[in-house]
Scaffold this motif. Structure first.
Motif, PDB file in Angstrom:
ATOM      1  N   LEU A 170       0.848  -1.187   0.000  1.00 22.10           N
ATOM      2  CA  LEU A 170       0.000   0.000   0.000  1.00 22.10           C
ATOM      3  C   LEU A 170       0.885   1.238   0.000  1.00 22.10           C
ATOM      4  N   PRO A 171       0.643   2.177  -0.919  1.00 20.60           N
ATOM      5  CA  PRO A 171       1.530   3.348  -1.000  1.00 20.60           C
ATOM      6  C   PRO A 171       1.361   4.280   0.189  1.00 20.60           C
ATOM      7  N   LYS A 172       2.228   5.263   0.236  1.00 21.01           N
ATOM      8  CA  LYS A 172       2.168   6.254   1.301  1.00 21.01           C
ATOM      9  C   LYS A 172       0.839   7.003   1.245  1.00 21.01           C
ATOM     10  N   ASP A 173       0.448   7.559   2.394  1.00 25.55           N
ATOM     11  CA  ASP A 173      -0.864   8.199   2.515  1.00 25.55           C
ATOM     12  C   ASP A 173      -1.077   9.341   1.537  1.00 25.55           C
ATOM     13  N   ASP A 174      -0.002  10.000   1.134  1.00 29.89           N
ATOM     14  CA  ASP A 174      -0.142  11.173   0.277  1.00 29.89           C
ATOM     15  C   ASP A 174       0.001  10.841  -1.209  1.00 29.89           C
ATOM     16  N   ARG A 175      -0.038   9.561  -1.561  1.00 26.88           N
ATOM     17  CA  ARG A 175       0.059   9.181  -2.966  1.00 26.88           C
ATOM     18  C   ARG A 175      -1.252   8.601  -3.471  1.00 26.88           C
ATOM     19  N   ILE A 176      -1.484   8.765  -4.762  1.00 23.33           N
ATOM     20  CA  ILE A 176      -2.666   8.199  -5.390  1.00 23.33           C
ATOM     21  C   ILE A 176      -2.511   6.682  -5.476  1.00 23.33           C
ATOM     22  N   VAL A 177      -3.586   5.962  -5.182  1.00 25.97           N
ATOM     23  CA  VAL A 177      -3.606   4.514  -5.361  1.00 25.97           C
ATOM     24  C   VAL A 177      -4.220   4.218  -6.731  1.00 25.97           C
ATOM     25  N   TYR A 178      -3.442   3.624  -7.613  1.00 28.92           N
ATOM     26  CA  TYR A 178      -3.951   3.250  -8.928  1.00 28.92           C
ATOM     27  C   TYR A 178      -4.496   1.828  -8.872  1.00 28.92           C
ATOM     28  N   TYR A 179      -5.650   1.644  -9.501  1.00 28.39           N
ATOM     29  CA  TYR A 179      -6.317   0.348  -9.430  1.00 28.39           C
ATOM     30  C   TYR A 179      -6.903   0.015 -10.807  1.00 28.39           C
ATOM     31  N   GLU A 180      -6.885  -1.271 -11.124  1.00 35.84           N
ATOM     32  CA  GLU A 180      -7.335  -1.743 -12.427  1.00 35.84           C
ATOM     33  C   GLU A 180      -8.366  -2.852 -12.234  1.00 35.84           C
ATOM     34  N   SER A 181      -9.583  -2.640 -12.716  1.00 31.74           N
ATOM     35  CA  SER A 181     -10.607  -3.681 -12.613  1.00 31.74           C
ATOM     36  C   SER A 181     -10.893  -4.332 -13.968  1.00 31.74           C
ATOM     37  N   VAL A 182     -10.362  -3.719 -15.033  1.00 30.29           N
ATOM     38  CA  VAL A 182     -10.573  -4.246 -16.388  1.00 30.29           C
ATOM     39  C   VAL A 182      -9.303  -4.021 -17.195  1.00 30.29           C
ATOM     40  N   ARG A 183      -8.920  -5.018 -17.975  1.00 30.88           N
ATOM     41  CA  ARG A 183      -7.856  -4.815 -18.961  1.00 30.88           C
ATOM     42  C   ARG A 183      -8.473  -4.842 -20.360  1.00 30.88           C
ATOM     43  N   GLY A 184      -7.973  -3.952 -21.196  1.00 30.28           N
ATOM     44  CA  GLY A 184      -8.506  -3.855 -22.548  1.00 30.28           C
ATOM     45  C   GLY A 184      -9.596  -2.798 -22.645  1.00 30.28           C
ATOM     46  N   CYS A 185     -10.031  -2.536 -23.864  1.00 32.96           N
ATOM     47  CA  CYS A 185     -11.047  -1.519 -24.114  1.00 32.96           C
ATOM     48  C   CYS A 185     -11.875  -1.958 -25.321  1.00 32.96           C
ATOM     49  N   PRO A 186     -13.198  -1.787 -25.270  1.00 31.85           N
ATOM     50  CA  PRO A 186     -14.024  -2.195 -26.406  1.00 31.85           C
ATOM     51  C   PRO A 186     -13.929  -1.257 -27.602  1.00 31.85           C
ATOM     52  N   PHE A 187     -13.337  -0.092 -27.406  1.00 36.74           N
ATOM     53  CA  PHE A 187     -13.265   0.896 -28.469  1.00 36.74           C
ATOM     54  C   PHE A 187     -11.903   0.848 -29.164  1.00 36.74           C
TER      55      PHE A 187
END
Length: 504
Positions: A170-187
């Motif tokens: 888990l990153p430091k409190d002052d950093r954004i947490v990046y999260y991915e629930s899907v890979r790829g794109c329909p477009f």
């Protein structure tokens, strides 16, 4: 033997999700791995010293358009200092011309092409065993005895088998947490790397909810989904939003990139129930020119798109970010003006004016000769000109972008901007273009400015306009004071009044 996973982020508040995926995929060897994240603002000598003193056997770099030049320079110097250190690189900047990249950069020993979790896991096992059985690792290109070996591509990964990247990291409190629930794109937007992948691979909804629950329990500040189109599946999108609403901790903020064409009534209803600040949405408009949208494989129904965006903005509780891209096919200077004005009138919280980047592997880079693109040879491969807009036109738009960021996106000028555009009876684009010419004519672009100086510069511009529209400056001065009082702390306003309106 010790392996370093590292990168140069664009800003301190950013964190690198790819490194965490790789670490967790090879977690059984975690005692042999370190993660260090630097930024492009760190001094080269500092980063170099930290890497050399770490006594690593291999250094693995995550490579993107914002860090590739610095990364290569670091790798070259590390190799000179310690030729036995092995250098591995991965990421989009080395995945599309890997053989040529290895030929050009002798300091690099290995490249992971495409998704790296399984490839990296096998690489670490082979590297730590010292058996050099790299020839069996799909997705790996490597150098051995002066020759380059190209293994077959890796199989497409089952995304659900990729471990949760934040179990130990888990990153430091002052950093954004990046999260991915899907890979790829329909477009299939021709300028986007996500258009290359032909499959959309979502995580099961139950897993997403469990992982979001972890972030909510930890009270992280912001979770930013990197899903290219968060609402590609409306029902799935709405269930995730409902889960967040039902479990809101009053602290965590969630950021989504959504397709404006896919916004439905239930999504709007759910957003309307949220506390202010719980959600941020980013919507790429890119252009309002139908020929442009068709050329880059985007939906041409802009009226429907803009209507949906207005509905979100009118809710008043969702931070909304919209984008335009300058330099797309068929978008000349006048056409871009129309796109700018159409998007500006939405009144979004953030309006990003970006410039086309001809990324490696994208369709639009393959079409560079069709549209006579001239672009920078080095990352970020930004457009210089094409057959529709000149280099001088792109430069003028960069000036407009600068002033848009200073006065609109930084906030604190709402009343003044609204009045000035109406009072001068010009379009929003004409206003920012004129303000930019004034700003650059006075040489203000040559140094950074405190927030209070931006008020002084605006007033100076208003005095210049007052020659043709008497009375404008007086009213603008009043509005600037109101905006300033709402934006700056009282002590800063006192100091401003003591110094006065002059920039001298």
């Amino acid at each position: 033997m010790k392996i370093l996973l590292t990168t140069l982020n664009a800003k301190y508040i950013h964190s690198n999700l790819a490194l965490k995926y790789l670490y967790m995929s090879a977690v059984e060897n975690r005692r042999s791995m370190d993660i260090r994240e630097f930024t492009i603002n760190n001094d080269d000598d500092y980063i170099y010293t930290e890497m050399i003193r770490g006594d690593y056997s291999a250094i693995c770099f995550s490579c993107y358009i914002w860090n590739i030049t610095r990364t290569v320079r670091l790798a070259e110097n590390i190799k000179k200092a310690s030729p036995d250190i092995k250098i591995l690189m991965g990421g989009p900047e080395v995945s599309y011309d890997s053989i040529e990249f290895l030929r050009k950069h002798k300091c690099v020993d290995y490249i992971i092409v495409g998704e790296g979790e399984e490839v990296f896991k096998e690489f670490v096992q082979a590297f730590l065993r010292r058996d050099h059985s790299f020839d069996r690792i799909k997705g790996l290109i490597y150098r051995s005895d002066g020759k380059i070996y190209v293994n077959p591509p890796a199989d497409l990964q089952d995304f659900d088998l990729v471990p949760f990247p934040y179990s130990f990291l888990l990153p430091k409190d002052d950093r954004i947490v990046y999260y991915e629930s899907v890979r790829g794109c329909p477009f299939r937007c021709s300028y986007c790397l996500s258009s290359i992948e032909k499959h959309v691979r979502p995580l099961p909804l139950e897993r997403v909810q469990k992982e979001l629950g972890f972030f909510l329990f930890k009270h992280v500040k912001q979770v930013k989904f990197i899903d290219r189109t968060f609402n590609y599946d409306r029902d799935r999108c709405n269930q995730i939003v409902k889960y967040i609403l039902d479990n809101d901790n009053g602290v965590t903020n969630f950021h989504f990139e959504i397709c404006g064409d896919l916004i439905d009534d239930e999504f709007l209803y759910l957003l309307g129930k949220a506390r202010k600040g719980l959600f941020q949405v980013e919507i790429g408009i890119q252009s309002l020119n139908p020929l442009t949208l068709e050329a880059v494989n985007r939906n041409k129904n802009t009226d429907y798109l803009l209507t949906n965006i207005r509905k979100i903005i009118e809710l008043g509780n969702v931070h909304t970010h919209v984008d335009l891209i300058a330099g797309l096919p068929f978008e000349d200077y006048l056409s871009f003006m129309d796109s700018f004005n159409g998007v500006y009138q939405l009144g979004a919280d953030q309006f990003q004016l970006g410039f086309l980047k001809l990324l490696k592997g994208t369709k639009i880079r393959e079409e560079k000769n069709v549209y006579e693109y001239v672009f920078r040879d080095t990352a970020p491969y930004e457009v210089i000109a094409n057959q529709f807009i000149s280099a001088e036109g792109i430069t003028r738009l960069k000036m407009v972008e600068n002033l848009l960021d200073l006065y609109y996106n930084r906030g604190g000028f709402f009343r003044t901007l609204e009045y000035a555009i109406a009072r001068f009876q010009i379009t929003a684009f004409d206003f920012y273009e004129e303000l930019a010419y004034f700003f650059y004519l006075k040489g203000y672009q040559n140094r950074s400015h405190k927030k209070e100086d931006l008020y002084r510069i605006f007033f100076e511009y208003a005095c210049w306009k007052d020659r043709s529209l008497p009375g404008s400056a007086v009213e603008i001065q009043k509005l600037l004071m109101q905006d300033m009082s709402d934006t700056l702390n009282p002590e800063a306003v006192k100091k401003f009044n003591k110094k006065g309106w002059s920039m001298i």
